[in-house]
Design a protein around this motif. Sequence first.
Motif, PDB file in Angstrom:
ATOM      1  N   PHE A  13      13.799  20.965  84.995  1.00 12.69           N
ATOM      2  CA  PHE A  13      14.428  22.136  84.629  1.00 12.69           C
ATOM      3  C   PHE A  13      13.653  23.404  84.894  1.00 12.69           C
ATOM      4  CE2 PHE A  13      15.841  19.020  81.729  1.00 12.69           C
ATOM      5  CZ  PHE A  13      17.432  18.984  81.792  1.00 12.69           C
ATOM      6  N   THR A  29      19.998  25.702  84.168  1.00 12.30           N
ATOM      7  CA  THR A  29      20.517  24.564  84.944  1.00 12.30           C
ATOM      8  C   THR A  29      22.010  24.433  84.752  1.00 12.30           C
ATOM      9  OG1 THR A  29      18.346  23.340  84.898  1.00 12.30           O
ATOM     10  CG2 THR A  29      20.460  22.044  85.379  1.00 12.30           C
ATOM     11  N   LYS A  56      24.794  25.774  87.571  1.00  7.73           N
ATOM     12  CA  LYS A  56      25.563  24.331  87.898  1.00  7.73           C
ATOM     13  C   LYS A  56      24.748  23.584  88.650  1.00  7.73           C
ATOM     14  CE  LYS A  56      29.779  26.941  88.042  1.00  7.73           C
ATOM     15  NZ  LYS A  56      31.080  27.668  88.790  1.00  7.73           N
ATOM     16  N   PHE A  57      23.389  23.190  88.250  1.00  7.61           N
ATOM     17  CA  PHE A  57      22.547  22.171  88.773  1.00  7.61           C
ATOM     18  C   PHE A  57      22.010  22.816  90.139  1.00  7.61           C
ATOM     19  CE2 PHE A  57      24.126  20.165  85.372  1.00  7.61           C
ATOM     20  CZ  PHE A  57      22.997  19.222  84.822  1.00  7.61           C
ATOM     21  N   ALA A  95      14.844  25.517  87.735  1.00 11.14           N
ATOM     22  CA  ALA A  95      15.958  26.413  87.613  1.00 11.14           C
ATOM     23  C   ALA A  95      15.161  27.860  87.198  1.00 11.14           C
ATOM     24  CB  ALA A  95      17.013  26.111  86.624  1.00 11.14           C
ATOM     25  N   GLN A 149      19.271  23.518  91.335  1.00 12.30           N
ATOM     26  CA  GLN A 149      18.008  22.892  91.738  1.00 12.30           C
ATOM     27  C   GLN A 149      18.271  21.652  92.563  1.00 12.30           C
ATOM     28  OE1 GLN A 149      19.079  23.085  88.588  1.00 12.30           O
ATOM     29  NE2 GLN A 149      17.484  22.126  87.144  1.00 12.30           N
ATOM     30  N   VAL A 150      19.408  21.109  92.248  1.00 14.93           N
ATOM     31  CA  VAL A 150      19.769  19.756  93.008  1.00 14.93           C
ATOM     32  C   VAL A 150      20.683  19.917  94.251  1.00 14.93           C
ATOM     33  CG1 VAL A 150      20.872  17.568  92.813  1.00 14.93           C
ATOM     34  CG2 VAL A 150      20.005  18.520  90.801  1.00 14.93           C
TER      35      VAL A 150
END
Length: 454
Positions: free
Chosen positions: A84, A12, A16-17, A87, A19-20
């Motif tokens: 998490f 994650t 760099k995040f 990711a 999944q968001v």
Amino acid sequence: MVLILAGGIYLTVRLKFLQVLRLPLALKWMVKNEEGGEGDVSSFGALCTALSATIGTGNIVGVATAICAGGPGALFWMIVAAFFGMATKYAEGLLAIKFRVTAKDGHALGGPFYYIEKGMGKKWKWLAKMFAFFGVCAGLMGIGTFTQVNGISSAVKGFFDPNGTATVKLPIIGEHSLAVVIASIVLAVCVGLVLIGGIKRISGVATIIVPFMAVAYIIFALILVLSNVTKIPAAVTEIVTGAFDPAAVTGGIIGSMIIAVQKGVARGIFSNEAGLGSAPIAAAAAQTKEPVRQGLVSMTGTFLDTIVICTMTGLSIVITGAWKVKGLEGVGVTTYAFGEGIAFLPAKVTSLILMLCLVFFAFTTILGWDYYSESCLEYLSGGNKKAVKIFRYLYILAVFIGPYMTVSEVWTVADIFNGLMALPNMIAIFALAGVVAKETKDFFARRRKGETDE
């Protein structure tokens, strides 16, 4: 579990995040197939095959088991693990496409055994074989058969013969409910008829059943939640409080934070399979040229499975207080929740709907895990078709045996094999995290320049 959570957190941060930030794009590509890619089934078909294996008893029975053992806080940790895990699932899907191979007969092969052997090097082939061996065991004796069939038989018995009055005595197995015996025979026959057709038939069945059953169950759960909308704030408070101070909610030692975390994370992993290494086997069959694209599509599986469907189940159980009712376990908890939560429908109707959802959820999971196990065996045996054929019959036999095992036995065996599968896979994910980060960076750089084919 520590290894899987640590891997998800590490990826994650390193991605760099993603999944968001890339979730809207992932959801768009989930239903928009790529044209001209190599593979056996469409990208959506591969996702449905993976979802057929993940959307199963974990979403109905597993959530109930987690909350009954660890309190409402277990649902919070299930969602954290899934966040998490998205990711991790992205990395698995990407690596599956990047390191897949083509068999002699032209069908695509891929998964942890290939990204371990080709990505980490030939000297790690022993680790790839270890994963493949545990994958065969998990499918045959754990998450693929016993847990799913046990869930189906429990639901069928609870609906048709709750008091166990109609029984039949079988050789060796002993005396059991007639409803369970009939269910086990019918299920074994149906599974056998589909498995003969291989991945294309499994994918074809999954693309029809999975979207339908997922939408139907979500609507069913939404009706319950919206019918009790005034109780949602209290339920959310109970879930969050239970995550960090379980004793305040459960009032006993069973609600210790360690148990809440352990049960929530374990059932979350069981449900969405992030880190297990199973989903990349299905992802490898996708018709795509871009590893990153399939990674994003794979990631949506965890989002839909746990953050959407498991959350709906968990909210239903907490809102109605079903987890506090003594004497209930497994599917009985969820059945009670829907019966209490949707008061305007007769309890028999809600029980029937839930039973049908569970039957279809678990049925497709059995199919998906057969494909996973056969792929593992194909790698282990060097493509020996006779070994795969024998395994298929053993798998159908395991489906028949599953209903006659106890709930605790079934889930313990499944958790053991899940852990054994995850260990070699997570070692590979850590080792190849640099490859995942580089592929991701390169793809989005090309995309900004308009060089990707969309």
